[in-house]
Every structure is written in C-alpha cells, then in structure tokens.
Design a protein around this motif. Structure first.
Motif, PDB file in Angstrom:
ATOM      1  N   LYS A 119      14.980 -22.448  31.940  1.00 17.10           N
ATOM      2  CA  LYS A 119      14.848 -22.598  30.494  1.00 17.10           C
ATOM      3  C   LYS A 119      13.444 -23.107  30.177  1.00 17.10           C
ATOM      4  O   LYS A 119      12.994 -24.100  30.756  1.00 17.10           O
ATOM      5  CB  LYS A 119      15.900 -23.564  29.939  1.00 17.10           C
ATOM      6  N   VAL A 120      12.778 -22.442  29.264  1.00 13.35           N
ATOM      7  CA  VAL A 120      11.439 -22.839  28.854  1.00 13.35           C
ATOM      8  C   VAL A 120      11.529 -23.400  27.439  1.00 13.35           C
ATOM      9  O   VAL A 120      12.021 -22.722  26.530  1.00 13.35           O
ATOM     10  CB  VAL A 120      10.468 -21.637  28.890  1.00 13.35           C
ATOM     11  N   SER A 121      11.089 -24.620  27.261  1.00 14.67           N
ATOM     12  CA  SER A 121      11.059 -25.199  25.916  1.00 14.67           C
ATOM     13  C   SER A 121      10.091 -24.386  25.069  1.00 14.67           C
ATOM     14  O   SER A 121       8.902 -24.280  25.397  1.00 14.67           O
ATOM     15  CB  SER A 121      10.613 -26.666  25.979  1.00 14.67           C
ATOM     16  N   TRP A 122      10.616 -23.820  23.996  1.00 10.85           N
ATOM     17  CA  TRP A 122       9.806 -22.872  23.210  1.00 10.85           C
ATOM     18  C   TRP A 122      10.194 -23.058  21.745  1.00 10.85           C
ATOM     19  O   TRP A 122      11.337 -22.842  21.364  1.00 10.85           O
ATOM     20  CB  TRP A 122      10.101 -21.436  23.647  1.00 10.85           C
ATOM     21  N   ASN A 123       9.229 -23.430  20.929  1.00 13.65           N
ATOM     22  CA  ASN A 123       9.566 -23.871  19.580  1.00 13.65           C
ATOM     23  C   ASN A 123       8.792 -23.190  18.465  1.00 13.65           C
ATOM     24  O   ASN A 123       8.832 -23.663  17.328  1.00 13.65           O
ATOM     25  CB  ASN A 123       9.356 -25.390  19.490  1.00 13.65           C
ATOM     26  N   ALA A 124       8.143 -22.080  18.762  1.00 14.58           N
ATOM     27  CA  ALA A 124       7.355 -21.439  17.713  1.00 14.58           C
ATOM     28  C   ALA A 124       6.967 -20.024  18.126  1.00 14.58           C
ATOM     29  O   ALA A 124       7.067 -19.644  19.297  1.00 14.58           O
ATOM     30  CB  ALA A 124       6.104 -22.259  17.398  1.00 14.58           C
ATOM     31  N   ALA A 125       6.487 -19.289  17.131  1.00 13.22           N
ATOM     32  CA  ALA A 125       5.958 -17.944  17.375  1.00 13.22           C
ATOM     33  C   ALA A 125       4.493 -17.839  17.001  1.00 13.22           C
ATOM     34  O   ALA A 125       3.881 -16.795  17.196  1.00 13.22           O
ATOM     35  CB  ALA A 125       6.772 -16.907  16.591  1.00 13.22           C
ATOM     36  N   THR A 126       3.918 -18.904  16.440  1.00  9.73           N
ATOM     37  CA  THR A 126       2.502 -18.927  16.080  1.00  9.73           C
ATOM     38  C   THR A 126       1.848 -20.152  16.726  1.00  9.73           C
ATOM     39  O   THR A 126       2.489 -21.187  16.914  1.00  9.73           O
ATOM     40  CB  THR A 126       2.304 -18.990  14.562  1.00  9.73           C
ATOM     41  N   PRO A 127       0.559 -20.044  17.050  1.00 15.16           N
ATOM     42  CA  PRO A 127      -0.113 -21.152  17.741  1.00 15.16           C
ATOM     43  C   PRO A 127      -0.097 -22.464  16.971  1.00 15.16           C
ATOM     44  O   PRO A 127       0.069 -23.535  17.570  1.00 15.16           O
ATOM     45  CB  PRO A 127      -1.543 -20.636  17.931  1.00 15.16           C
ATOM     46  N   ALA A 128      -0.271 -22.413  15.648  1.00 12.56           N
ATOM     47  CA  ALA A 128      -0.358 -23.651  14.877  1.00 12.56           C
ATOM     48  C   ALA A 128       0.956 -24.427  14.924  1.00 12.56           C
ATOM     49  O   ALA A 128       0.965 -25.649  15.131  1.00 12.56           O
ATOM     50  CB  ALA A 128      -0.752 -23.348  13.434  1.00 12.56           C
ATOM     51  N   ALA A 131       1.620 -25.859  18.487  1.00  8.00           N
ATOM     52  CA  ALA A 131       0.836 -27.058  18.774  1.00  8.00           C
ATOM     53  C   ALA A 131       1.320 -28.257  17.973  1.00  8.00           C
ATOM     54  O   ALA A 131       1.221 -29.398  18.431  1.00  8.00           O
ATOM     55  CB  ALA A 131      -0.640 -26.790  18.492  1.00  8.00           C
ATOM     56  N   ALA A 132       1.862 -28.009  16.775  1.00  4.99           N
ATOM     57  CA  ALA A 132       2.359 -29.115  15.959  1.00  4.99           C
ATOM     58  C   ALA A 132       3.649 -29.703  16.533  1.00  4.99           C
ATOM     59  O   ALA A 132       3.854 -30.924  16.495  1.00  4.99           O
ATOM     60  CB  ALA A 132       2.590 -28.636  14.527  1.00  4.99           C
ATOM     61  N   VAL A 133       4.508 -28.846  17.051  1.00  6.67           N
ATOM     62  CA  VAL A 133       5.790 -29.314  17.575  1.00  6.67           C
ATOM     63  C   VAL A 133       5.646 -29.838  19.002  1.00  6.67           C
ATOM     64  O   VAL A 133       6.260 -30.847  19.371  1.00  6.67           O
ATOM     65  CB  VAL A 133       6.841 -28.190  17.521  1.00  6.67           C
ATOM     66  N   MET A 134       4.852 -29.157  19.818  1.00  5.12           N
ATOM     67  CA  MET A 134       4.652 -29.553  21.220  1.00  5.12           C
ATOM     68  C   MET A 134       3.157 -29.812  21.409  1.00  5.12           C
ATOM     69  O   MET A 134       2.407 -28.902  21.802  1.00  5.12           O
ATOM     70  CB  MET A 134       5.168 -28.466  22.164  1.00  5.12           C
ATOM     71  N   ARG A 135       2.751 -31.031  21.127  1.00  3.66           N
ATOM     72  CA  ARG A 135       1.326 -31.357  21.129  1.00  3.66           C
ATOM     73  C   ARG A 135       0.711 -31.150  22.513  1.00  3.66           C
ATOM     74  O   ARG A 135       1.219 -31.654  23.511  1.00  3.66           O
ATOM     75  CB  ARG A 135       1.111 -32.800  20.666  1.00  3.66           C
ATOM     76  N   GLY A 136      -0.376 -30.375  22.524  1.00  2.00           N
ATOM     77  CA  GLY A 136      -1.058 -30.062  23.764  1.00  2.00           C
ATOM     78  C   GLY A 136      -0.757 -28.672  24.289  1.00  2.00           C
ATOM     79  O   GLY A 136      -1.381 -28.231  25.261  1.00  2.00           O
ATOM     80  N   LEU A 137       0.178 -27.953  23.659  1.00  2.00           N
ATOM     81  CA  LEU A 137       0.554 -26.618  24.136  1.00  2.00           C
ATOM     82  C   LEU A 137      -0.375 -25.553  23.559  1.00  2.00           C
ATOM     83  O   LEU A 137      -0.634 -25.513  22.360  1.00  2.00           O
ATOM     84  CB  LEU A 137       1.991 -26.305  23.728  1.00  2.00           C
ATOM     85  N   ASP A 138      -0.862 -24.688  24.415  1.00  2.00           N
ATOM     86  CA  ASP A 138      -1.632 -23.503  24.033  1.00  2.00           C
ATOM     87  C   ASP A 138      -0.659 -22.318  24.081  1.00  2.00           C
ATOM     88  O   ASP A 138      -0.288 -21.861  25.171  1.00  2.00           O
ATOM     89  CB  ASP A 138      -2.801 -23.301  25.011  1.00  2.00           C
ATOM     90  N   LEU A 139      -0.243 -21.818  22.920  1.00  2.00           N
ATOM     91  CA  LEU A 139       0.799 -20.792  22.885  1.00  2.00           C
ATOM     92  C   LEU A 139       0.354 -19.511  23.567  1.00  2.00           C
ATOM     93  O   LEU A 139       1.138 -18.891  24.301  1.00  2.00           O
ATOM     94  CB  LEU A 139       1.211 -20.504  21.437  1.00  2.00           C
ATOM     95  N   GLY A 140      -0.871 -19.099  23.360  1.00  2.00           N
ATOM     96  CA  GLY A 140      -1.340 -17.872  23.989  1.00  2.00           C
ATOM     97  C   GLY A 140      -1.283 -17.952  25.508  1.00  2.00           C
ATOM     98  O   GLY A 140      -0.837 -17.014  26.178  1.00  2.00           O
ATOM     99  N   ARG A 141      -1.709 -19.084  26.034  1.00  2.00           N
ATOM    100  CA  ARG A 141      -1.636 -19.263  27.484  1.00  2.00           C
ATOM    101  C   ARG A 141      -0.193 -19.322  27.949  1.00  2.00           C
ATOM    102  O   ARG A 141       0.156 -18.763  29.004  1.00  2.00           O
ATOM    103  CB  ARG A 141      -2.369 -20.538  27.876  1.00  2.00           C
TER     104      ARG A 141
END
Length: 336
Positions: A119-128, A131-141
């Motif tokens: 299971k991968v913690s995943w909370n968005a479909a856009t980078p902004a 990053a707001a929900v999981m501080r430090g996460l680079d969505l593209g990477r």
C-alpha cells in the motif's frame, strides 16, 4: 455478539517497528520524532523475530511492519522479509511512496516475492495538493518510482503469487476535489485498489479538515465518493478490470452518526506489538494508551501466553460494552 478467536493465535500480526522514522513530515500523522520527546521508538529485530515465529506456529498468515512512520527505514526489514519467506508468511506493507535508500526497483525485487499487498500512501493527483498533504513529497518523482515498482511486480508475477498494489488515501478537505482523479491515476499505473480512510482529527488543528465535521463536509465527501465510483467504472486497469474501491460509501448527513457501526474486525483475530513489546488488540490509539487494558509484553512473555491471557479473553467477551469500542471509528458498516 462477542468476537471469538478463530485461531490459537492472531491470523495477522502487526509489528509497530519504527513509528518515529520518516523522511516526510505529514502534519496529520501522530508519530514522528519531531512530535514526541525522547529517542525514536524502534523495535529490536530479535524481538520481532521471536514474535513472528510464535505467531506463525499458531497459524498466522500475514505480517505487517509499521503502518506509522516509514517501514523501509527500519534496520530489521530485510530480516523480516527473509523470515516471511522461510515461514511462508505474506508480507503486507505500507510505504509513503518515496522508496528511500534502494529506490523503487530494488525494493520491489526484495518485497514482491513475499508481499501480498504493498500500500502506498497517496493523497493527491496534483503536485501542489500532494505537497500540502504530505510535506516533502515530490509527486512527479513518486509517480515515476511507482511505475518502476509496478514494472518489477509485473515481471515477477507468478501463478498464485502476484503482489497487489494499493493506494491508501486519507480523505480530507484538502484533497476531496482530487479523489476521483486519484482513482484514474491508480488505473493508469496498474494500482488495483484504492483504500480510503477518513482523516482522524487527533489534534485540534485537524478538526476543520475532516469530511465528517459538518453536514456540508459530509455532502462534499458523498459527492467525491460518487465521483470515485464513476471513475472506477470508466478508467480501467490495463487488464480491463475495475480498480477496487474500499470504504467509498455515502454517509448520512449527521456529523454525530454519519454511518452505523459495524462489528469489530480486530479483537481476538489480530494482534499489534508495539516497539517495546507491549501487546495491543487493535489499531485504535486508545489501545496503545492502555485504555482497553494491560495485555502484557512480548518482551517478557511469549505471544502465545499473552494471546491466551485473561486480559485479552475478557476483552474478547466484552468489547461491545466498552466505551472505547462503542465509539470506535474503525467499526465500519458491515465490517468493510
């Protein structure tokens, strides 16, 4: 109705291995070294091995390393993976999607042969929003790393042994508008399941981010849930199958009672071992605080003795009358 154990031991064992180790800084998480005084809590790998061996001998089928913090940072994980392979136990792992240290492909080579589910913690479909929900996460990477993990998973799949990929989503005001797009993204990446948990407002500052705090918030959730179900129908996996949705149901527009409580899925069936060895009967934070009772420590006694102990037997027979259990948010309708 009381819950009766179906085995001589838990069918599934969760080891709270390293809840304070994480390379992200999600403010919705109650753990993390920055949130509490003292050194980070870390389970001794030797304790973990003793508990796993005892659980396996009693019929356990699955082991989960820490669901708080980042288990890929725990020094004992390689040994735990090898132990699961030796004892024919399935590993069920939740990660934050950064795949620290080895990178996604190398982690997949290690985990996929023994994992039932990653299971991968995943909370968005856009980078902004990510990053707001999981501080430090680079969505593209994170997307590219997950593609690499999925590619290894697909290459290593064998008859009767295919590791499922899941998104674990914490639904809240910040991401409610992107939940359907998360389902579409899952389908495009070969992620077979999207499991949703509502934000638990463990801190006062989180209360206004809950999608259960007002009728208006519940209506936003209900609209998002309908959109997620539609997305799962329209955006299919490469196999043509639908993405499996869990906990994506409409709620009554009453913040005091948004859904009827279901049965307990945990007491008498699963076990949690905290870093110091203490046994808890369920994932409710109140259990860690001792509000359900003192069930002993696997650092002092074997898990089999704790499982047969009077404290746990009493809770198995009486949990429905306990005030913590009566108010428990983990009791989903129908046990879903």
């Amino acid at each position: 109705m009381s819950t009766q154990p179906d085995l001589a031991g838990p069918w599934r064992l969760t080891l709270v291995t390293n809840p304070d180790d994480c390379n992200l800084a999600c403010d919705m998480c109650p753990c993390g070294a920055a949130r509490r005084p003292g050194p980070p809590r870390r389970m001794d790998p030797a304790l973990a091995e003793r508990v796993v061996r005892t659980a396996a001998a009693a019929g356990a089928r699955e082991v989960i390393p820490s669901t708080m913090g980042e288990p890929l940072l725990w020094a004992g994980l390689d040994r735990l993976v090898a132990l699961c392979r030796e004892l024919d136990l399935a590993l069920n792992l939740t990660t934050n999607g950064t795949f620290p240290g080895r990178g996604a492909a190398a982690w997949a080579e290690l985990l996929v042969p023994v994992a039932s589910d990653v299971k991968v913690s995943w909370n968005a479909a856009t980078p902004a929003v990510a990053a707001a929900v999981m501080r430090g996460l680079d969505l593209g990477r994170a997307v590219e790393e997950l593609r690499r993990f999925a590619a290894v998973r697909d290459a290593r799949a064998a008859p009767g042994r295919r590791c499922r990929l899941s998104f674990q989503v914490t639904a809240q005001e910040a991401n409610v508008g992107e939940l359907a797009d998360v389902v579409r993204l899952a389908a495009s990446l070969g992620v077979e399941r999207v499991k949703v948990n509502h934000l638990q407002p463990r801190f006062p500052a989180l209360a206004a981010r809950s999608l259960r705090w007002s009728p208006e918030a519940i209506r936003r959730w209900n609209a998002a849930a309908a959109a997620m179900r539609a997305a799962a129908e329209d955006a299919r996996l490469p196999s043509g199958e639908r993405v499996l949705l869990e906990n994506v149901a409409a709620l009554a527009e009453d913040p005091a009672a948004p859904a009827p409580a279901g049965p307990c899925r945990f007491v008498g069936r699963e076990a949690w071992i905290h870093p110091d060895g203490r046994l808890a009967p369920c994932p409710n934070p109140a259990a860690e605080r001792g509000e359900l009772g003192d069930f002993g420590s696997a650092a002092d006694h074997g898990l089999d003795a704790l499982w047969a102990g009077e404290a746990l037997r009493h809770l198995v027979e009486s949990w429905e009358r306990h005030p913590v259990c009566a108010a428990c948010k983990f009791r989903r309708p129908g046990g879903a």
